[in-house]
Design a protein around this motif. Sequence first.
Motif, PDB file in Angstrom:
ATOM      1  N   GLU A  63       1.003  -1.249  -0.015  1.00  0.00           N
ATOM      2  CA  GLU A  63      -0.132  -0.038  -0.205  1.00  0.00           C
ATOM      3  C   GLU A  63       1.009   1.218   0.212  1.00  0.00           C
ATOM      4  OE1 GLU A  63      -3.058   0.111   3.108  1.00  0.00           O
ATOM      5  OE2 GLU A  63      -3.959  -1.440   2.481  1.00  0.00           O
ATOM      6  N   ASP A 110      -6.984   2.760  -6.082  1.00  0.00           N
ATOM      7  CA  ASP A 110      -7.057   2.041  -4.726  1.00  0.00           C
ATOM      8  C   ASP A 110      -5.669   2.297  -4.243  1.00  0.00           C
ATOM      9  OD1 ASP A 110      -5.450   0.004  -5.522  1.00  0.00           O
ATOM     10  OD2 ASP A 110      -7.084  -1.308  -5.672  1.00  0.00           O
ATOM     11  N   ARG A 111      -5.354   1.958  -3.009  1.00  0.00           N
ATOM     12  CA  ARG A 111      -4.086   2.135  -2.153  1.00  0.00           C
ATOM     13  C   ARG A 111      -3.016   1.258  -2.723  1.00  0.00           C
ATOM     14  NH1 ARG A 111      -4.500   4.884   2.472  1.00  0.00           N
ATOM     15  NH2 ARG A 111      -3.023   3.677   3.523  1.00  0.00           N
ATOM     16  N   PHE A 153     -12.581   6.198  -4.227  1.00  0.00           N
ATOM     17  CA  PHE A 153     -12.367   5.559  -2.828  1.00  0.00           C
ATOM     18  C   PHE A 153     -12.370   6.275  -1.731  1.00  0.00           C
ATOM     19  CE2 PHE A 153     -10.596   2.367  -5.503  1.00  0.00           C
ATOM     20  CZ  PHE A 153     -10.799   1.202  -5.107  1.00  0.00           C
ATOM     21  N   GLU A 164     -10.520   0.563   2.921  1.00  0.00           N
ATOM     22  CA  GLU A 164     -11.059   1.619   2.180  1.00  0.00           C
ATOM     23  C   GLU A 164     -12.190   1.027   1.278  1.00  0.00           C
ATOM     24  OE1 GLU A 164      -8.152   3.367  -0.742  1.00  0.00           O
ATOM     25  OE2 GLU A 164      -7.775   1.514  -1.673  1.00  0.00           O
ATOM     26  N   LEU A 166     -14.792   1.146  -2.227  1.00  0.00           N
ATOM     27  CA  LEU A 166     -14.982   2.372  -3.328  1.00  0.00           C
ATOM     28  C   LEU A 166     -16.365   2.240  -3.460  1.00  0.00           C
ATOM     29  CD1 LEU A 166     -14.261   2.973  -6.395  1.00  0.00           C
ATOM     30  CD2 LEU A 166     -14.677   0.710  -7.027  1.00  0.00           C
ATOM     31  N   THR A 178     -14.968  -4.368  -4.290  1.00  0.00           N
ATOM     32  CA  THR A 178     -13.891  -4.850  -5.486  1.00  0.00           C
ATOM     33  C   THR A 178     -13.333  -6.409  -5.336  1.00  0.00           C
ATOM     34  OG1 THR A 178     -12.169  -4.055  -3.846  1.00  0.00           O
ATOM     35  CG2 THR A 178     -13.212  -2.485  -5.635  1.00  0.00           C
ATOM     36  N   SER A 285      -5.558   8.072  -5.022  1.00  0.00           N
ATOM     37  CA  SER A 285      -5.778   7.156  -3.850  1.00  0.00           C
ATOM     38  C   SER A 285      -5.832   7.846  -2.516  1.00  0.00           C
ATOM     39  CB  SER A 285      -4.723   6.141  -3.868  1.00  0.00           C
ATOM     40  OG  SER A 285      -3.656   6.389  -3.113  1.00  0.00           O
TER      41      SER A 285
END
Lengths: 294, 373
Positions: A63, A110-111, A153, A164, A166, A178, A285
């Motif tokens: 991440e 995303d992360r 997100f 997190e 979405l 996801t 992100s």
Amino acid sequence: MTRRLAGAWRAVGRALGLAAIAAGCANSGERASGFVEGEPDAATAASGQFEEGGAPPGTEPVECAEATTQIYVVATDKGLYRFNPRDLSFKRIGTLGCPTGAGTFSMAIDRRGTAWVEYTDGRVYAVDTNDATCKPTSFKPGQTGFDLFGMGFALNGDDPKEGETLYVAGTGLASLDTKSFDLKFIGSLTGGRTELTSIGSKLFGFSVDSGLVSRLNKQTGATEATHRTSAILESGGFAFAHWGGSFWLFTGRTTSTVTAYSPTTDESTVMVDNTGMLIVGAGSSTCAPITPPK
Amino acid sequence: MPPRRPLRLVLLLSTGLASLMLQASCARSVEDTPYDGWRFESGITVKNACIQTECPAPFATCEGTRGLCTVDLRSDVDHCGACDSPCPRTTTKTPWSYVCSEGKCQMACAPFYADCNGSTADGCETSVRSDPANCGACGAACSEGVICWKGACGCPSGFTQCGDDCVRLDSDNQNCGACGSVCQAPESDADPRWTCGPGVMPPRTKWMCGDSACTLQCRPPFANCNKDLCGDGCEIDLSTDRNNCGACGNACAADQWCQNGTCNCPAGLTRCGDYCVDIATDPNHCGGCGNYCVGPPSSSGKGGPTCQGGECGYVCFPGFADCDGDIDNGCEANLETSQRNCGACGTQCDVAGGQPCVRGECLTKPCEEPVVR
């Protein structure tokens, strides 16, 4: 040329069909979503099954690598670009290689550096922000009220360890898992066409029809606060991201203008008048900086 | 009967051989997929899993739908929570609609509408676009005398209130410099704004509002690059001129053309007609302009053509497969629900026994009593 290609692919397709049937037993214990194309050799490249979007467990990128702290945009030319708000430069990473002739519509990051990109055919693809490679997901397109939607997100809590989620904005606000790709309706949105982003765990929507940036309640979709920007466009492409304490608004009909809006000063500033491309999706992100760079 | 023995033997042998081959080829299948229920335990073959025909939640088999257990009661607006339990119908004129989420019909308001009275009977009855009492949200009232414009009170920065509207006085031809001041040709020939003489309109010019003033300007996308406005007017089309692309003096490179004021194509892309494409990845121009990759498009929902390194391909979306090898029908098999291709091509459920395929697995349940073979 096209005819020749068609015939050749038909023959390859038939041959591969036999291979697929023969391989059927060997694979019969695997779940449908687990098929792996692997290295795209000639056979699988011709008629393979893509690995489902998203990195497989155990091999996921870490991440908040450096690349996940920036803004990414997609344009109608299907190019994936990294936008650096510090020097306002765009770096083209590559062309999205998604298996579709449809156009790009929206994007969220995303992360772990996966860009979730929705196309105008309603499908969602997982794109690697390192090289723009693309994998289809099992998201079912055409779900009522969510044929096309904005995406973003937001952290689930103040601590990033809480994960997190979405969020998508179509006919109302919904969350999109996801992993299972289940869509869960949350509530109505009062704005028009809306794109989403976040500052930490706070979710924001940008309605280009009104230029409003609204903080949204993640449990109901209700507007909790509004900011008035000058980025108003009644038709055309738009995108939305947050970086460094400002909202970055991408709006335009043939080419996009980049406007930065500071909620602290309530000022909209045109940063790039003409990007030379029409940007339809943007994402940063939840790893992106939330305060202005020093 | 004796004369038939050789044939019978051959049949038995070939059946046995085929069975062995099938067992060998499907060894993993038997171990991994217990849909037929047979397992080898302590020297005997025992059947401990039998066919299940009831759909597991949230799936159902509803009348009028194809296949078994293919309806997801969580999200199907026609079968929301239960078969034949549709969400209320709305028309395109009503500013609300219904979605089915988690098995419940939920009302979703159209943009700039809200359900302020909490009654589903009249749906989303309140417009929050321009109502000062409900501006952007139910009960969000604007201050006395302040208008509600596009869901927010007052006008944005850079805009001025003119009546019930917010306008840009610096560029609005109907409100140029002041509310109601329409930008048009001056009536008096003596007006100094006739820069090329009274009543003279050079080619491709028009009266336009700029910087809050109504002046004679080039009509977009034209420009006066040679500074001879009164001579040849606005002689350059900035949208297409390679030497003045987007702005006077902005020349495109030798291999580029000017499109909508932008020099195209960017490095790495190829011009195909009016588009810049990546012939290495574009399924419509794969390896060269016009070379489209065959197979049903992604809108089929099952698969789509690909182009990798300029070579065409076709991929199935997760949950689908090309089991018949016919590229014309693409990835025709839904591995999630197909009884004949359940989880993989050729993996058959007990079709005659009504065994559904759900999430790529033939449904089974423990047998009431183990069957020994």
